[in-house]
Design an enzyme around this catalytic site. Structure first.
Site, PDB file in Angstrom:
ATOM      1  N   ARG A  44       1.352  -1.202  -0.127  1.00 39.04           N
ATOM      2  CA  ARG A  44       0.025   0.208   0.132  1.00 39.04           C
ATOM      3  C   ARG A  44       0.763   1.636   0.420  1.00 39.04           C
ATOM      4  O   ARG A  44       0.245   2.214  -0.976  1.00 39.04           O
ATOM      5  CB  ARG A  44      -1.308  -0.350   1.158  1.00 39.04           C
ATOM      6  CG  ARG A  44      -2.245  -0.893   1.034  1.00 39.04           C
ATOM      7  CD  ARG A  44      -3.304  -0.724   2.338  1.00 39.04           C
ATOM      8  NE  ARG A  44      -3.734   0.380   1.671  1.00 39.04           N
ATOM      9  CZ  ARG A  44      -3.534   1.478   2.599  1.00 39.04           C
ATOM     10  NH1 ARG A  44      -2.927   1.389   3.999  1.00 39.04           N
ATOM     11  NH2 ARG A  44      -4.790   2.311   2.510  1.00 39.04           N
ATOM     12  N   CYS A  60      14.687  -3.888  -4.274  1.00 42.78           N
ATOM     13  CA  CYS A  60      15.513  -3.309  -5.003  1.00 42.78           C
ATOM     14  C   CYS A  60      14.438  -2.040  -6.170  1.00 42.78           C
ATOM     15  O   CYS A  60      14.426  -2.224  -7.368  1.00 42.78           O
ATOM     16  CB  CYS A  60      16.154  -3.359  -5.959  1.00 42.78           C
ATOM     17  SG  CYS A  60      17.619  -4.671  -5.301  1.00 42.78           S
ATOM     18  N   GLU A  61      13.726  -0.719  -5.155  1.00 36.84           N
ATOM     19  CA  GLU A  61      13.134  -0.224  -5.439  1.00 36.84           C
ATOM     20  C   GLU A  61      13.206   1.060  -5.316  1.00 36.84           C
ATOM     21  O   GLU A  61      13.284   0.575  -3.659  1.00 36.84           O
ATOM     22  CB  GLU A  61      11.211  -0.573  -5.741  1.00 36.84           C
ATOM     23  CG  GLU A  61      10.902  -1.757  -6.858  1.00 36.84           C
ATOM     24  CD  GLU A  61      11.152  -1.185  -8.157  1.00 36.84           C
ATOM     25  OE1 GLU A  61      11.179   0.122  -8.899  1.00 36.84           O
ATOM     26  OE2 GLU A  61      11.222  -2.016  -8.903  1.00 36.84           O
TER      27      GLU A  61
END
Ligand SMILES: *Cc1c(COP(=O)(O)O)cnc(C)c1O
Length: 425
Positions: free
Chosen positions: A323, A353-354
């Site tokens: 969310r 990895c973001e």
């Protein structure tokens, strides 16, 4: 020990310095089942349901739990045993309801893209109602029903064009939304439905959005729906039930949604005033039944001081708790064990990895590697939206009932994630 305000979660409390769900310490659960771990309180779910039941006391009304909020089988069992029906949006959800002991007659089927196969299966098990979202869907459903030698019970989802005053991604009842049939075309669609050989018109429905915290949009939607019911019945098509969808908000932070019973007092007064008080009513709540009944326990892996920000890297991530990444949503994050250490301001982030993989920004926490944190209000739209992004197995889930603990979902392992994939020859 500083008092921590725990939003809207009746069964979540500190005993001494240790966070408990009902009678059970979260630290014990984490030790036994590992992290990240979703923990749900059965009593919290039943308390949320009871607010609706109080609101509907003495009325012809039925509650259909919208299971996309949390479709874990044991959660469905809790609601099935409490007498709820279910609002599904896919053939997969249909099978979940049956697997949890629900019956076809307990099910209503919403969604803009039902396939003929899903319709067939739903007719086979005798579902209570299809909430149809377009005229094209009416035609296909009628054909499928004729082929099956039956008539499909239908309600048309009307788009009342009211602003629910919530996040745009969870607003569904405005012009320009992909959902429902435009209010101005609704009478024509009902006439079409009534003329098709495979359909049996039984109701009308709407669902204007999610995490709604005001009564006004509901009252506006209700008025628009009742205007239509009057017009449709004047055209000779009786409407047996009125379904007002779900959408009631919960407390994540400082929201002040009306309690379900207070909301329904207002809506029932309006129904009475307009002469519709004896109609069969239906609602489809999701978030408000489960959202505050769940927490996600996560372990701090590293604290990482930065030039501009400090990061607290935990073992839960956007694949477990989507969310924040999807809606920039807020979840309160609290320590599982309170300490007297001085708090520091952190961004709480996961290992994915973001840059979008954060769970909370600018949170004051005393956190060291190995500590446990609880992400609150994680009962709705977390596990049901969880993914395997970064080849991370989905978390385990436990249901707490007083001092009893039931493991309701095992942690997903790598073998399960790879099972349906095929290597090249
Ligand atoms: C998602 C959905 C609901 C439930 O919404 P909540 O905000 O979780 O209460 C109800 N009806 C329909 C058609 C939905 O798509």
């Amino acid at each position: 020990m500083s008092a921590v305000q725990l939003p809207g979660a009746p069964e979540l409390h500190y005993r001494g310095d240790s966070l408990h769900v009902e009678e059970v310490a979260l630290a014990d659960l984490a030790r036994q089942h590992g992290t990240p771990l979703f923990v749900y309180s059965r009593a919290s779910m039943l308390a949320a349901l009871a607010a609706y039941q109080r609101g509907f006391a003495g009325r012809k009304a039925r509650i259909f739990y919208a299971l996309k909020a949390n479709s874990s089988l044991a959660i469905l069992q809790v609601f099935a045993r409490a007498g709820c029906g279910f609002d599904i949006v896919s053939g997969g959800e249909l099978e979940r309801v049956l697997a949890a002991g629900g019956r076809g007659s307990d099910i209503i089927f919403s969604g803009v893209g039902k396939t003929p196969g899903e319709m067939h299966r739903a007719l086979d098990i005798g579902i209570h109602c299809f909430n149809v979202e377009s005229e094209a869907e009416l035609e296909v459903l009628s054909e499928v029903a004729v082929q099956a030698g039956t008539r499909a019970p239908v309600s048309l989802r009307v788009n009342p064009d009211v602003n629910p005053l919530t996040h745009p991604y969870i607003s569904t009842g405005l012009k320009g939304s992909k959902f429902g049939i435009a209010h101005k075309n609704a009478l024509r669609a009902y006439q079409r439905a009534a003329s098709l050989p495979g359909l049996r018109v039984i109701g009308i429905d709407c669902h204007i959005g999610s995490q709604i915290t005001h009564v006004g949009p509901y009252l506006d939607a209700l008025d628009r729906m009742l205007d239509l019911v009057t017009a449709i019945e004047a055209a000779g098509i009786p409407i047996a039930h009125i379904d007002l969808g779900g959408g009631l908000g919960i407390v994540y932070n400082e929201e002040q949604p009306p309690p379900a019973d207070a909301l329904w007092q207002r809506l029932l007064a309006r129904l009475d005033a307009r002469g519709f008080g004896d109609r069969q009513l239906m609602i489809e709540p999701g978030r408000s039944l489960v959202g505050n009944a769940g927490v996600c326990v996560t372990e701090v892996l590293y604290v990482k001081p930065g030039e501009q920000k400090n990061f607290c890297v935990v073992d839960a991530a956007m694949n477990d708790l989507p969310r924040p990444a999807m809606y920039e949503a807020y979840h309160q994050i609290v320590p599982v064990r309170q300490t007297t250490l001085a708090p520091v301001v952190y961004d709480v982030v996961g290992p994915v990895c973001e840059s979008g993989d954060w769970l909370g920004r600018d949170r004051k926490l005393a956190a060291r590697s190995g500590d446990l944190l609880a992400v609150l209000s994680a009962g709705a739209y977390c596990m049901s939206m969880a993914s395997n992004y970064n080849t991370r197995g989905r978390a385990a889930e436990v249901l707490v009932d007083g001092a009893q603990v039931h493991l309701i979902r095992k942690r997903e392992d790598v073998a399960e994630m790879l099972r349906s994939e095929l290597l090249l020859p």
